[in-house]
Scaffold this active site. Structure first.
Site, short mmCIF file in Angstrom:
data_model
loop_
_atom_site.label_atom_id
_atom_site.label_comp_id
_atom_site.label_asym_id
_atom_site.label_seq_id
_atom_site.Cartn_x
_atom_site.Cartn_y
_atom_site.Cartn_z
CE1 TYR A 144 -3.81 2.36 0.75
CE2 TYR A 144 -2.43 3.22 2.52
CZ TYR A 144 -3.54 3.32 1.71
OH TYR A 144 -4.40 4.38 1.86
CG ASP A 239 5.82 3.36 0.83
OD1 ASP A 239 6.16 3.96 1.87
OD2 ASP A 239 4.63 3.16 0.52
CE LYS A 267 1.77 7.07 8.91
NZ LYS A 267 0.91 6.68 7.82
N1 HOZ Z 1 -1.15 4.24 6.83
C1 HOZ Z 1 -1.88 3.08 7.26
C2 HOZ Z 1 -1.43 1.99 6.42
N2 HOZ Z 1 -1.24 0.84 7.08
C3 HOZ Z 1 -3.32 3.24 7.12
C4 HOZ Z 1 -3.83 4.32 7.92
C5 HOZ Z 1 -5.09 4.80 7.33
O1 HOZ Z 1 -5.42 4.45 6.20
O2 HOZ Z 1 -5.74 5.54 8.05
#
Ligand code: HOZ
Length: 428
Positions: A144, A239, A267
């Site tokens: 992702y 990533d 973040k």
């Molecule tokens: N960044 C997270 C991926 N595992 C997902 C957090 C979200 O989509 O709120």
């Protein structure tokens, strides 16, 4: 545990926010029940609106490596806020954090700050296309990279949790340029590259997958990708939204000794504030506007509050020689304890751990790719999730997410966590 106020807040939220949440994985849809509404967080704990306390293993999906409300980060934000919250002009802070990041991460000369991991990956891909003059990219099933169009093809995390790894709204035109490979399968990647010779701009991946649960790269996988990219004029993009500054100061690149052409951060580089970044060597980064032709921009990019938080965070990480040893030890303690408890209870499971990322997969086979991750026993996971929640332990509400261990966890927090796993074994 009582979740009365959270339930009421969720009802109200659903009337004015789609699904009651601003990001789907928060909604508990995969595991059932009502999402808990956070009121505050400190150190290893998050507190909900019913004043329940949870030991937190989400840690804002990774960045709270040093725990919540980490004092240097909080102080930096408070101090900076008094000087104004946004200027839309360059600040000295941006150069300071850029210098520090460049000194910590292998292979990068320049870094561009954006506002999220999604933006970082989306921009890195545009830069790779502009730099190479090619259109196609390879991504891996179950990885992702945020929710921009090119990546919502067999995506992990919330996308797969809710059954839409290929989202409506992504045009056929966009989808055709994203080629899908199987994680940890170099032969598959080679065959895609051969079939699309001269057309692939970039291969992007999470060097340790964290959005189909935690899945480590097999020995030689990252090096193999490096060779394929070098031999075919393809850019390798890591990533590192989850792994950056978490697995080592220099992230997965440092840990595995493999240098990517571009690296994306999320973040963590903003101390948990809305920040992302992408970085690489001069020859590629100078292709970005205003130096080069590839356009990328943002009024809030390099925002002073976010930069001051990020600088405080990176400074602390950079100056703590024992941090990664402590994180690894805490995670290994949990991994060992969980494994012993589940083994004793006769549960089929496998744990995957890399540094301070950990997953429990309920299956009797190894989990090295998305197909294996999605064949695990989800009922067991949902029971574990609710049992842990009732015991005051907050793991992600989806089997497709990793656990993130923070340095704020004490030995007694870890032992309490194992008690939660013991309680789960009594339910199955
Ligand atoms: N960044 C997270 C991926 N595992 C997902 C957090 C979200 O989509 O709120």
């Amino acid at each position: 545990m009582l979740y009365k106020r959270s339930s009421e807040l969720f009802k109200t939220a659903q009337e004015v926010i789609p699904g009651g949440v601003n990001s789907p994985v928060r909604a508990f849809k995969a595991v059932g029940g009502t999402p808990i509404f956070a009121k505050s967080a400190k150190g290893p704990y998050v507190y909900d609106e019913d004043d329940n306390r949870y030991i937190d293993y989400i840690n804002s999906w990774g960045p709270m490596i040093l725990g919540h409300a980490y004092p240097p980060v909080v102080d930096a934000v408070i101090d900076r806020t008094k000087l104004g919250t946004s200027y839309g002009m360059p600040t000295e802070l941006e150069t300071q954090i850029a210098e520090l990041a460049v000194s910590m991460v292998p292979g990068i000369d320049k870094i561009r700050f954006v506002n999220s991991g999604t933006e970082a990956c989306m921009s890195a891909i545009r830069l790779a296309r502009g730099y190479t003059g090619k259109d196609k990219i390879i991504k891996f099933e179950g990885c992702y990279h945020g929710h921009s169009d090119s990546f919502l093809i067999q995506a992990g995390s919330g996308a797969v949790t809710f059954g839409s790894p290929n989202s409506p709204g992504v045009t056929q035109g966009t989808a055709k340029d994203t080629l899908l490979a199987v994680y940890n399968d170099l032969d598959h990647v080679k065959s895609i590259v051969e079939q699309n010779s001269g057309e692939i701009a970039a291969i992007i991946l999470e060097p340790v997958a964290g959005n189909m649960g935690c899945i480590p790269p097999n020995d030689g996988f990252l090096n193999g990708l490096r060779d394929i990219c070098t031999n075919n004029d393809i850019l390798l993009i890591f990533d590192e939204v989850m792994t950056g500054f978490r697995l080592a100061k220099g992230g997965a690149q440092e840990l595995f000794g493999v240098t990517a052409d571009l690296v994306c951060f999320g973040k963590v580089i903003g101390g948990g504030l809305p920040v992302g970044a992408f970085a690489g060597p001069n020859k590629i980064m100078n292709y970005l506007a205003p130096e080069g032709p590839v356009y990328q921009a943002g009024t809030l990019s390099g925002n002073p509050l976010a930069m001051s938080a990020g600088l405080a965070m990176l400074y602390s990480i950079n100056n703590d020689a024992e941090l990664f040893t402590r994180l690894n030890d805490k995670t290994s303690f949990l991994n060992k304890g969980i494994s012993e408890i589940l083994e004793k209870a006769g549960v089929e499971f496998i744990t995957n751990q890399v540094g301070s990322m950990l997953s429990v997969h309920f299956t009797n086979t190894e989990v090295t790719n998305f197909t294996q991750a999605s064949s695990c026993n989800m009922e067991h996971f949902n029971k574990l999730f609710h049992c842990m929640l009732d015991c005051g332990i907050y793991i992600a509400p989806s089997a497709y997410e990793s656990w993130f261990i923070s340095d704020a966890l004490s030995q007694s927090d870890l032992e309490e966590t194992l008690d939660g796993v013991r309680a789960f074994t009594k339910l199955i």
